[in-house]
Structures are given as C-alpha cells and as structure tokens.
Design an enzyme around this catalytic site. Structure first.
Site, PDB file in Angstrom:
ATOM      1  N   ASP A 197      -2.223  22.955  23.569  1.00 13.96           N
ATOM      2  CA  ASP A 197      -2.537  21.523  23.609  1.00 13.96           C
ATOM      3  C   ASP A 197      -3.324  21.162  22.353  1.00 13.96           C
ATOM      4  O   ASP A 197      -4.555  21.266  22.326  1.00 13.96           O
ATOM      5  CB  ASP A 197      -3.325  21.182  24.864  1.00 13.96           C
ATOM      6  CG  ASP A 197      -3.578  19.676  25.001  1.00 13.96           C
ATOM      7  OD1 ASP A 197      -3.311  18.937  24.037  1.00 13.96           O
ATOM      8  OD2 ASP A 197      -4.049  19.259  26.073  1.00 13.96           O
ATOM      9  N   HIS A 202      -9.398  16.269  20.826  1.00 10.57           N
ATOM     10  CA  HIS A 202     -10.324  17.323  21.238  1.00 10.57           C
ATOM     11  C   HIS A 202     -10.972  18.077  20.079  1.00 10.57           C
ATOM     12  O   HIS A 202     -11.732  19.024  20.315  1.00 10.57           O
ATOM     13  CB  HIS A 202      -9.595  18.298  22.162  1.00 10.57           C
ATOM     14  CG  HIS A 202      -8.935  17.627  23.323  1.00 10.57           C
ATOM     15  ND1 HIS A 202      -9.645  16.951  24.292  1.00 10.57           N
ATOM     16  CD2 HIS A 202      -7.626  17.489  23.660  1.00 10.57           C
ATOM     17  CE1 HIS A 202      -8.797  16.435  25.178  1.00 10.57           C
ATOM     18  NE2 HIS A 202      -7.572  16.749  24.811  1.00 10.57           N
ATOM     19  N   ILE A 217     -13.772  15.235  22.864  1.00 15.45           N
ATOM     20  CA  ILE A 217     -14.041  15.628  24.246  1.00 15.45           C
ATOM     21  C   ILE A 217     -13.273  16.893  24.589  1.00 15.45           C
ATOM     22  O   ILE A 217     -12.291  17.247  23.940  1.00 15.45           O
ATOM     23  CB  ILE A 217     -13.664  14.500  25.238  1.00 15.45           C
ATOM     24  CG1 ILE A 217     -12.156  14.183  25.160  1.00 15.45           C
ATOM     25  CG2 ILE A 217     -14.513  13.258  24.971  1.00 15.45           C
ATOM     26  CD1 ILE A 217     -11.681  13.188  26.206  1.00 15.45           C
ATOM     27  N   GLY A 220      -9.324  18.085  29.582  1.00 12.57           N
ATOM     28  CA  GLY A 220      -9.514  18.050  31.034  1.00 12.57           C
ATOM     29  C   GLY A 220      -9.004  19.313  31.703  1.00 12.57           C
ATOM     30  O   GLY A 220      -9.603  19.816  32.660  1.00 12.57           O
TER      31      GLY A 220
END
Length: 298
Positions: A197, A202, A217, A220
C-alpha cells in the site's frame, strides 16, 4: 421533478478475478510492518513460523508484484470497481472483515483473488459500498474471505441494493477484561507500506496536507493488524490457529508514533474490542470484534 435515481443493482454480483502471490519475505515484511516481535512471525527458522493471520489483507494492493507499485496499483484496478454514482467527492475506507478458513503456506504461493460488489446503501452524506473477496488456491479452495466497506462521500441520487455485512457492536457496560498498549514508531508507515500500500498519504507531508491532514497518517490496515496482534497475544498465546476472524470499522486516523490502547471484553469465543489513541483518547477502531477458534488439544 427530481433527478433520476441511479439503479445500483446492475453493479452487483459480477465476479472479477485477479492473480495474487506472496513469498516468505512478504510474510516477514508484513509482520514487521505491524510491529510484531514474536519469533513465530518474524523468524523464518522458528519451529512455529507462520503467516500472521491478517496478512492476506494486502494481496489486492500488490497483486503479483515484488517491486514498488503505483497507487492505485494495477492490481487494485483489477478488482470489483466502485459504482459510478453522482456527487462523489472522495472514497474512504470504512470497514473490513477478514475470515481465515485455511492456513497460508509459509513458503509462499500463487493464488487467485475473486471479488464482487455485494451491496450499495445510503449512509448519512454518501453511500456505503460493500465488496466481498475470496482468496483461493489454484485448485479453487477458499483460504480467506474478506469483506470491505467503502464510504463514498457525497454520493447521491441512487437506489439501495444488495446486502450489508455492517453491524453495530455494543461495548459491554463493564470495565474491559484486558487492556493492551501497542506502541507505534514514527517510521511505522514507512515499513508497513512495503507490503504493497504505497499511498503517499502515509509518508509524504505535502500530500497529507493536500488531503486535509497536518501530517502523514498511519495506514488504517496497519492499526487493524496491530489490534489483531494485541488480541492474539492476550488470548491466544500468539497461536495463529486460534484466529478465526476480525471485523472492525475505521473511526479516526492514527499518527505514527502514537500508542494504541486496545480495550477487550471476552465473551466466549468472541473478543469485543475498541482501539484508542493514547495521545488523544480518540477511538480509532470501533464496531470491532475477533472470533477465536477453540484451542487445539494435543
């Protein structure tokens, strides 16, 4: 007269098939990416070496690639597409459920991922779109079943169709039976992204700010895997054979370097949970539980 409503039924239950694969190094990289320090997940010569049970969640990102991929990756475009609804501003990852039906081969494998849309439903200011994916071996045996819920912000003028696997999970009124703190590092996302990913949200400051965040961030699905780690360590002595399923909703983003606080309530073979950021106290994973298999007797 109002605008004509889009029929969503025609988008459903059309299977899309893609090739996916992994090797032993991929299993190690994923385990390190979710912070594992348990030898049975991070050392290939450990007598109990195994794939961490949530590993297949990354297969539709990487497909069969062993190098860095774009975002969205080619593999991501081969899965079931989102319906073409009007008004959509952005698609957000909403929920994920991963059920282990059979163990993965620790030496790696060439597999097939079959996916389809199973439901489109009005939710608040947009649409919830649910996808079902089956991870199968070359003989057609299903190893994992993954259901995903995406939220299409702003989607409008459509008709509901299909089924939903979304459910409200009520936290028991008593204090948690167990609380486990799981630290993340400032470079957690740097490692996790190597599993496939490569969303710049990120890692790249400028992209994060353009997306409405002050800083990059954590994925998730990284927080998701770390939450599963806490349950496996607390209630299964890190035995992946006791893992059956984890279901969770993504509530708030996590900043790399935060400590996750996983609160757990054990009720039979179900562990109801929620995960909070220790720094802010905000719940980042909710509507969540893990189902366990009975401990095998020798």
């Amino acid at each position: 007269m109002g605008e004509e409503l889009t029929e969503t039924e025609p988008f459903l239950n059309k299977w899309y098939e893609q090739k996916v694969s992994y090797n032993k190094r991929d299993l190690l990289t994923y385990a390190v990416g979710i912070g594992c320090d348990d030898m049975n997940f991070v050392y290939e010569h450990d007598e109990n070496f195994a794939a961490f049970p949530t590993y297949p969640i990354v297969l539709n990102f990487k497909g069969t690639d062993q190098d860095v991929v774009s975002f969205p990756s080619e593999a991501m475009t081969e899965g079931a597409p989102m319906p073409g609804l009007s008004g959509v501003k952005v698609a957000l990852d909403g929920e994920r459920c991963i059920e282990k039906i059979a163990d993965l081969d620790v030496d790696g494998a060439d597999l097939i991922c079959k996916s389809r849309l199973i439901g489109v439903h009005k939710r608040g200011s947009g649409a919830s779109v649910e996808t079902e994916a089956l991870i199968q071996d070359q003989s057609g045996k299903t190893l994992y079943k993954i259901t995903s819920g995406a939220f299409l912000v702003g989607a409008k003028n459509f008709k509901d169709s299909g089924i939903t696997n979304s459910e409200k999970v009520t936290i028991p009124s008593r204090a948690p039976d167990s609380v486990v703190e799981v630290p993340t590092s400032k470079t957690q996302a740097h490692i996790y992204r190597l599993s496939g990913d490569y969303n710049p949200l990120h890692i790249a400051q400028d992209f994060a700010m353009m997306s409405g965040f002050k800083e990059p961030i954590l994925h998730g699905l990284c927080s998701y895997g770390m939450t599963a780690r806490a349950v496996l360590k607390q209630y299964c002595d890190n035995d992946p054979k006791q893992f059956k399923m984890i279901k969770a909703r993504f509530a708030k983003p996590v900043i790399p370097g935060d400590t996750l606080v996983v609160e757990m309530w054990k009720e039979g073979n179900k562990v109801i949970l929620q995960t909070k950021s220790k720094a802010s106290g905000a719940v980042c994973i909710n509507n969540a539980y893990v189902l366990l298999n009975p401990k095998s007797s020798l």
